[in-house]
Design a protein around this motif. Structure first.
Motif, PDB file in Angstrom:
ATOM      1  N   ALA A   1       0.682  -1.195   0.008  1.00  0.00           N
ATOM      2  CA  ALA A   1       0.400   0.364   0.022  1.00  0.00           C
ATOM      3  C   ALA A   1       0.489   1.390  -0.188  1.00  0.00           C
ATOM      4  O   ALA A   1       0.651   2.233  -0.607  1.00  0.00           O
ATOM      5  N   LEU A   2       2.397   1.070   0.873  1.00  0.00           N
ATOM      6  CA  LEU A   2       3.099   1.951   1.145  1.00  0.00           C
ATOM      7  C   LEU A   2       3.780   2.548  -0.546  1.00  0.00           C
ATOM      8  O   LEU A   2       3.775   3.801  -1.246  1.00  0.00           O
ATOM      9  N   ARG A   3       3.486   1.578  -0.618  1.00  0.00           N
ATOM     10  CA  ARG A   3       4.355   1.672  -2.466  1.00  0.00           C
ATOM     11  C   ARG A   3       3.638   2.153  -3.374  1.00  0.00           C
ATOM     12  O   ARG A   3       3.857   2.678  -4.725  1.00  0.00           O
ATOM     13  N   ALA A   4       2.027   1.935  -3.260  1.00  0.00           N
ATOM     14  CA  ALA A   4       1.327   2.144  -3.925  1.00  0.00           C
ATOM     15  C   ALA A   4       0.533   4.066  -4.154  1.00  0.00           C
ATOM     16  O   ALA A   4       0.330   4.387  -4.751  1.00  0.00           O
ATOM     17  N   ALA A   5       0.965   4.369  -2.897  1.00  0.00           N
ATOM     18  CA  ALA A   5       1.198   5.931  -2.477  1.00  0.00           C
ATOM     19  C   ALA A   5       2.011   7.086  -4.041  1.00  0.00           C
ATOM     20  O   ALA A   5       2.682   6.813  -3.995  1.00  0.00           O
ATOM     21  N   ASP A   6       1.522   7.995  -3.912  1.00  0.00           N
ATOM     22  CA  ASP A   6       1.538   8.663  -5.388  1.00  0.00           C
ATOM     23  C   ASP A   6       2.913   9.441  -4.654  1.00  0.00           C
ATOM     24  O   ASP A   6       3.390   9.711  -3.829  1.00  0.00           O
ATOM     25  N   THR A   7       4.576   9.197  -5.524  1.00  0.00           N
ATOM     26  CA  THR A   7       5.507  10.054  -4.933  1.00  0.00           C
ATOM     27  C   THR A   7       4.786  11.333  -5.468  1.00  0.00           C
ATOM     28  O   THR A   7       6.020  12.786  -4.846  1.00  0.00           O
ATOM     29  N   ARG A   8       4.091  11.753  -5.890  1.00  0.00           N
ATOM     30  CA  ARG A   8       4.376  13.259  -6.409  1.00  0.00           C
ATOM     31  C   ARG A   8       5.416  14.060  -7.024  1.00  0.00           C
ATOM     32  O   ARG A   8       5.361  14.864  -6.316  1.00  0.00           O
ATOM     33  N   GLY A   9       5.698  12.779  -7.881  1.00  0.00           N
ATOM     34  CA  GLY A   9       7.072  13.439  -8.074  1.00  0.00           C
ATOM     35  C   GLY A   9       8.546  13.437  -7.356  1.00  0.00           C
ATOM     36  O   GLY A   9       9.151  14.495  -8.362  1.00  0.00           O
ATOM     37  N   ARG A  10       7.821  13.309  -6.232  1.00  0.00           N
ATOM     38  CA  ARG A  10       9.026  13.863  -5.022  1.00  0.00           C
ATOM     39  C   ARG A  10       9.835  12.522  -5.626  1.00  0.00           C
ATOM     40  O   ARG A  10      10.093  11.364  -6.035  1.00  0.00           O
ATOM     41  N   ARG A  11      11.805  12.057  -5.145  1.00  0.00           N
ATOM     42  CA  ARG A  11      12.299  11.408  -4.826  1.00  0.00           C
ATOM     43  C   ARG A  11      13.429  11.425  -3.901  1.00  0.00           C
ATOM     44  O   ARG A  11      13.339  12.331  -2.742  1.00  0.00           O
ATOM     45  N   PHE A  12      14.152  10.755  -3.397  1.00  0.00           N
ATOM     46  CA  PHE A  12      14.856  10.395  -2.080  1.00  0.00           C
ATOM     47  C   PHE A  12      15.834  11.658  -2.164  1.00  0.00           C
ATOM     48  O   PHE A  12      16.336  12.025  -2.963  1.00  0.00           O
ATOM     49  N   SER A  13      15.801  12.304  -0.993  1.00  0.00           N
ATOM     50  CA  SER A  13      16.514  13.410  -0.343  1.00  0.00           C
ATOM     51  C   SER A  13      17.284  13.686   0.736  1.00  0.00           C
ATOM     52  O   SER A  13      16.698  12.399   1.700  1.00  0.00           O
ATOM     53  N   GLY A  14      19.179  13.716   0.375  1.00  0.00           N
ATOM     54  CA  GLY A  14      19.123  13.718   2.472  1.00  0.00           C
ATOM     55  C   GLY A  14      19.986  12.348   2.135  1.00  0.00           C
ATOM     56  O   GLY A  14      20.678  11.627   1.445  1.00  0.00           O
ATOM     57  N   GLY A  15      20.904  12.578   3.728  1.00  0.00           N
ATOM     58  CA  GLY A  15      21.690  11.455   3.921  1.00  0.00           C
ATOM     59  C   GLY A  15      21.383  10.407   4.485  1.00  0.00           C
ATOM     60  O   GLY A  15      22.055   9.124   4.771  1.00  0.00           O
ATOM     61  N   GLY A  16      20.346  10.114   4.985  1.00  0.00           N
ATOM     62  CA  GLY A  16      19.784   8.979   5.644  1.00  0.00           C
ATOM     63  C   GLY A  16      19.637   7.719   4.792  1.00  0.00           C
ATOM     64  O   GLY A  16      20.125   7.569   3.580  1.00  0.00           O
ATOM     65  N   ARG A  17      19.331   5.594   5.218  1.00  0.00           N
ATOM     66  CA  ARG A  17      18.961   6.001   4.658  1.00  0.00           C
ATOM     67  C   ARG A  17      17.772   5.623   3.798  1.00  0.00           C
ATOM     68  O   ARG A  17      17.009   6.513   3.895  1.00  0.00           O
ATOM     69  N   GLY A  18      17.955   4.693   2.606  1.00  0.00           N
ATOM     70  CA  GLY A  18      16.892   5.157   1.759  1.00  0.00           C
ATOM     71  C   GLY A  18      17.229   5.381   0.025  1.00  0.00           C
ATOM     72  O   GLY A  18      16.411   4.951  -1.129  1.00  0.00           O
ATOM     73  N   GLY A  19      18.761   6.025  -0.445  1.00  0.00           N
ATOM     74  CA  GLY A  19      18.678   6.049  -1.500  1.00  0.00           C
ATOM     75  C   GLY A  19      20.064   5.275  -1.668  1.00  0.00           C
ATOM     76  O   GLY A  19      20.245   4.020  -2.126  1.00  0.00           O
TER      77      GLY A  19
END
Length: 294
Positions: A132-150
């Motif tokens: 369900a989280l993956r299906a949510a709209d990113t609204r064109g946003r991308r990962f930013s910052g220095g934490g986990r996820g990039g």
């Protein structure tokens, strides 16, 4: 737990609530025992919780952080699993130097107290949440910052610190080899929306089922593999395999999930060895699961 930890007493919390939100003066305020490392939590009556940041920072930066957390939590509220809803922001005062927040209280027991690791039903609940989280709209946003996820290799310097600090605590040579394998796995898909911190202390359980999710202020775009850390933090082998099947994860995506869980667990073991033993034990358990599967 932290060298830069700010002081907060129950009396200070009571005075902050009473002065800034007099409508809640009549509500009992009691500290919540938790293994959390970012906020001190006080339950306010039966339906609210006050959250006070634990680490020193510029108050203006803290306020911006809390406002961003509230926005992310409101966005997460559109997901199918209940989560706390932001209610109010408080200001510094009475010796506490930072802004703080109030949100709704959710019933349930955190997974550190009610371990769902062997539950296939819980594994399916997790899979449904992540999907369900993956299906949510990113609204064109991308990962930013220095934490986990990039990008996993961006954390090489931190991992080197962890390996150095873990000498005498863990089999560092074996763990270095595992990180060397995981860090090179390529991204296979664009960013999706992610909780970003699905650890036991952020998951509420009842009767072996997922009934709530906490700390949703980090909800945002990230590597699709990031929320797979839940498989190693929360599940034993067979339910973890069921989670993978339910999400249809290929070898590379699954391996990147291992990489993110590894990055988080390595820091937990040594950093909290003396100041927060339950978090340190969580890191050890996750590493044991990763080594068993690798």
């Amino acid at each position: 737990m932290h060298e830069d930890q700010v002081e907060l007493t129950g009396e200070m919390a009571r005075r902050l609530v009473d002065d800034q939100f007099p409508q809640w003066r009549h509500l009992p305020l009691r500290a919540v025992e938790s293994d959390g490392t970012v906020n001190a939590i006080f339950r306010l009556g039966d339906e609210l919780a006050a959250r006070f940041p634990l680490r020193a920072m510029d108050p203006a930066e803290a306020l911006a952080w809390l406002a961003a957390e509230a926005d992310a939590a409101r966005e997460f509220a559109g997901c199918p699993v209940p989560a706390p809803v932001p209610v109010a922001l408080g200001a510094p005062g009475h010796g506490f130097p930072l802004p703080w927040s109030v949100q709704t209280w959710l019933p349930g027991r955190v997974a550190t107290l009610d371990d769902p690791g062997g539950s296939f039903a819980f594994a399916q609940d997790l899979a449904d949440l992540i999907a369900a989280l993956r299906a949510a709209d990113t609204r064109g946003r991308r990962f930013s910052g220095g934490g986990r996820g990039g990008n996993l290799p961006d954390h090489d310097e931190w991992m080197e610190t962890c390996f150095r600090q873990s000498e005498g605590l863990l089999d560092v040579a074996r763990l270095r080899r595992l990180w060397g394998e995981l860090r090179t796995l390529p991204r296979t898909a664009p960013d999706v929306m992610s909780h970003t911190d699905l650890i036991p202390g952020n998951v509420l359980v009842r009767d072996g089922r997922l009934v709530g999710v906490l700390d949703t202020g980090g909800f945002g775009p990230a590597d699709p593999a990031l929320d797979l850390v839940a498989g190693w933090h929360l599940l034993d082998g067979p339910p973890r395999a069921a989670l993978r099947r339910a999400l249809g994860c290929g070898d590379v995506e699954w391996g990147r999930g291992m990489g993110w869980a590894f990055q988080q667990a390595m820091g937990l073991v040594w950093y909290y060895a003396e100041t927060n033993p339950p978090m340190s034990r969580l890191g050890r358990r996750t590493l044991d699961r990763l080594l068993t599967e690798s």
